[in-house]
Design a protein around this motif. Structure first.
Motif, PDB file in Angstrom:
ATOM      1  N   VAL A   3       0.833  -1.206   0.000  1.00  0.00           N
ATOM      2  CA  VAL A   3       0.000   0.000   0.000  1.00  0.00           C
ATOM      3  C   VAL A   3       0.866   1.253   0.000  1.00  0.00           C
ATOM      4  N   LEU A   4       1.935   1.236   0.788  1.00  0.00           N
ATOM      5  CA  LEU A   4       2.744   2.440   0.952  1.00  0.00           C
ATOM      6  C   LEU A   4       3.614   2.725  -0.269  1.00  0.00           C
ATOM      7  N   GLY A   5       4.378   1.710  -0.737  1.00  0.00           N
ATOM      8  CA  GLY A   5       5.330   2.058  -1.786  1.00  0.00           C
ATOM      9  C   GLY A   5       5.823   0.944  -2.675  1.00  0.00           C
ATOM     10  N   THR A   7       2.980   9.521   7.404  1.00  0.00           N
ATOM     11  CA  THR A   7       2.087   9.765   8.544  1.00  0.00           C
ATOM     12  C   THR A   7       0.721   9.141   8.319  1.00  0.00           C
ATOM     13  N   ASN A   8       0.179   9.309   7.112  1.00  0.00           N
ATOM     14  CA  ASN A   8      -1.176   8.814   6.830  1.00  0.00           C
ATOM     15  C   ASN A   8      -1.273   7.295   6.805  1.00  0.00           C
ATOM     16  N   ILE A   9      -0.132   6.609   6.627  1.00  0.00           N
ATOM     17  CA  ILE A   9      -0.184   5.148   6.576  1.00  0.00           C
ATOM     18  C   ILE A   9      -0.611   4.561   7.917  1.00  0.00           C
ATOM     19  N   THR A  32      -8.792   1.243   4.091  1.00  0.00           N
ATOM     20  CA  THR A  32     -10.167   0.954   3.689  1.00  0.00           C
ATOM     21  C   THR A  32     -10.252  -0.510   3.246  1.00  0.00           C
ATOM     22  N   PRO A  33     -11.437  -1.108   3.285  1.00  0.00           N
ATOM     23  CA  PRO A  33     -11.573  -2.501   2.834  1.00  0.00           C
ATOM     24  C   PRO A  33     -11.098  -2.700   1.407  1.00  0.00           C
ATOM     25  N   ALA A  37      -6.859  -5.394   8.609  1.00  0.00           N
ATOM     26  CA  ALA A  37      -6.546  -3.969   8.699  1.00  0.00           C
ATOM     27  C   ALA A  37      -5.890  -3.640  10.033  1.00  0.00           C
ATOM     28  N   GLU A  38      -6.302  -4.337  11.095  1.00  0.00           N
ATOM     29  CA  GLU A  38      -5.690  -4.120  12.410  1.00  0.00           C
ATOM     30  C   GLU A  38      -4.226  -4.553  12.405  1.00  0.00           C
ATOM     31  N   ASP A  39      -3.920  -5.663  11.712  1.00  0.00           N
ATOM     32  CA  ASP A  39      -2.535  -6.117  11.604  1.00  0.00           C
ATOM     33  C   ASP A  39      -1.672  -5.056  10.917  1.00  0.00           C
ATOM     34  N   VAL A  40      -2.199  -4.487   9.852  1.00  0.00           N
ATOM     35  CA  VAL A  40      -1.449  -3.493   9.093  1.00  0.00           C
ATOM     36  C   VAL A  40      -1.213  -2.245   9.938  1.00  0.00           C
TER      37      VAL A  40
END
Length: 479
Positions: free
Chosen positions: A310-312, A369-371, A376-377, A430-433
């Protein structure tokens, strides 16, 4: 009247296409849905142990009449002794520069005549010897590979030549901003005293200190059957390949190798600092931001893979979308967890327009910061599907298959690692991430390394108040 049959056929085809299009209009307002990842079906693997103790994993891949052999020795540049940084790399590079009764040219000529490819290299945690050859030439090529693995001669003249080439590469790197940031970043994150803080190829001082006696001693200590695994993937059978391997490698012996040991963990950074390497006139600023990441053995591996996708990691990642697609500051931006036996670096990176250096830095920290916000699902599902769909690429060719299995050996991955990979990715929540992001992405403690035109960018960089600014000279990075 003459009839143009081709024109009639094309007209009929166009009509048919138009009819189908009319019956099934395409919805171009959104991309088509991606189906589920296909199940990974690997060829059955059989394992044998040669009389000298070398373990061999054999996969029959009967698509083309070739075979790929990859020998992985579980010792790499991390095992370089102090004062001899670059020893593992030079040892690996010298393996085919004279072996058995053949000179470097003799080895190259025979391999070329056989239509084969032979390569050697050292990574952080392992060294590799690879042979790709037509099955019809395997019997002739195997003794060459065995000589390279077990009986290198380490000629003094070849060492001198290779050392001069590496020294020249180090000089060239000091004038190349892209290479400078690659070497400067680990130097400030791990420090000069840690092996990861020095160039993998070594330094000028350490390279000049290495002798042929050092190469022979390193080879004797680490290139042993007990410290290696041979992967064979191709158009072979167990009954045909094992006797051939036995004949080629039976004289390669040695007591069990001493464990290479695990490098000590590097102290984690505690506050954000900026390091500026001056390259006058540089058209771009090379930016790398991060700190010490995670080891390959981390239980957070799959959460980190999803997080970084997701990040990069993916082309559609947040960093690349922001810096390339939205703002046009760079051709590409990415991030990576470089996982090794001992925790390697995590970094986000891009080469940006010099006049956009400050703006790009702001956007980097926006995304870092936003990561921490919950995915979102849709974003979570897309990242997991991306990883699952990429897995089969590791087994598209004999070479890729052998490499994937070699990595499993080097990092002690479970026997069912690849079979369960997709399901373990799917289990990431999502909690893991978010938990992984909170632990491994802490921008307020990151090192910020910038290689660029100091007179153009320094004032703007300082105005951001990211942290103390240290100016570095290119030469000090390579000491």
């Amino acid at each position: 009247m003459r009839v143009d049959r081709l024109a009639v056929a094309l007209a009929a085809t166009s009509t048919a296409i138009c009819v189908v299009s009319a019956q099934q209009p395409l919805d171009r307002s959104k991309p088509p849905l991606v189906g589920p990842a296909p199940a990974l079906r690997l060829p059955s693997m059989e394992t044998r142990t040669l009389s000298n103790g070398l373990r061999v994993s054999i996969l029959g891949v009967h698509k083309v009449p070739t075979v790929h052999l990859e020998l992985a020795v579980r010792t790499g540049t991390a095992a370089d002794p102090k004062g001899r940084y670059g020893l593992a790399t030079l040892t690996s590079d010298m393996l085919d520069e004279g072996a058995g009764s053949r000179s470097a040219l003799g080895v190259a000529d025979v391999i070329d005549f056989l239509g084969a490819e032979l390569s050697t290299e050292a990574s952080v945690d392992a060294s590799y010897v690879e042979l790709h050859v037509p099955v019809a030439r395997l019997a002739d090529a195997l003794p060459i590979m065995a000589d390279v693995v077990a009986r290198p001669t380490f000629p003094e003249a070849e060492l001198k030549r290779l050392r001069e080439e590496v020294l020249a590469s180090l000089l060239e790197a000091q004038d190349d901003p892209e290479q400078l940031v690659q070497y400067a970043f680990p130097r400030v994150v791990f420090g000069a005293a840690h092996r990861y803080g020095a160039p993998p190829m070594g330094t000028e001082r350490s390279l000049k200190a290495i002798t042929t006696a050092d190469l022979r001693a390193f080879h004797a200590a680490h290139y042993r059957p007990s410290n290696a695994r041979l992967i064979v993937a191709g158009d072979v059978t167990v009954s045909s390949i094992v006797p051939a391997l036995e004949r080629a490698f039976r004289t390669w012996t040695g007591a069990p190798a001493a464990a290479s040991g695990r490098l000590p963990d590097s102290p984690q950074l505690t506050r954000r600092q900026v390091y500026l390497v001056d390259k006058p006139g540089a058209a771009q600023s090379q930016i790398r931001i991060g700190w010490v990441g995670a080891p390959r053995s981390t239980p957070d591996y799959f959460a980190l893979r999803v997080l970084n996708t997701v990040l990069g990691e993916a082309f559609t990642s947040r960093l690349n979308t922001n810096l390339r697609e939205v703002h046009g500051y760079a051709y590409g931006a990415s991030s990576r967890f470089d996982m090794r036996r001992t925790a390697g670096p995590f970094y986000a990176t891009a080469a940006v327009q010099t006049d956009k250096t400050v703006d790009a830095l702001k956007e980097f920290f926006v995304e870092l910061t936003n990561i921490h916000e919950r995915l979102t699902p849709d974003e979570l599902a897309k990242a997991k599907n991306y990883l699952a769909l990429q897995l089969p690429r590791n087994f598209e060719t004999e070479r890729a298959t052998a490499n994937a299995l070699a990595q499993a050996y080097v990092y002690d991955l479970p026997a069912d690692y690849y079979q369960t990979y997709a399901s373990r990715v799917a289990a990431v929540t999502a909690e893991d991430v978010k938990r992984a992001a909170d632990q491994y992405i802490q921008p307020e403690r990151f090192a910020v390394v910038i290689v660029g035109d100091r007179k153009t960018i320094e004032a703007g960089v300082r105005s951001l108040n990211l942290g103390p600014v240290t100016v570095m000279e290119p030469a000090e990075i390579f000491k």
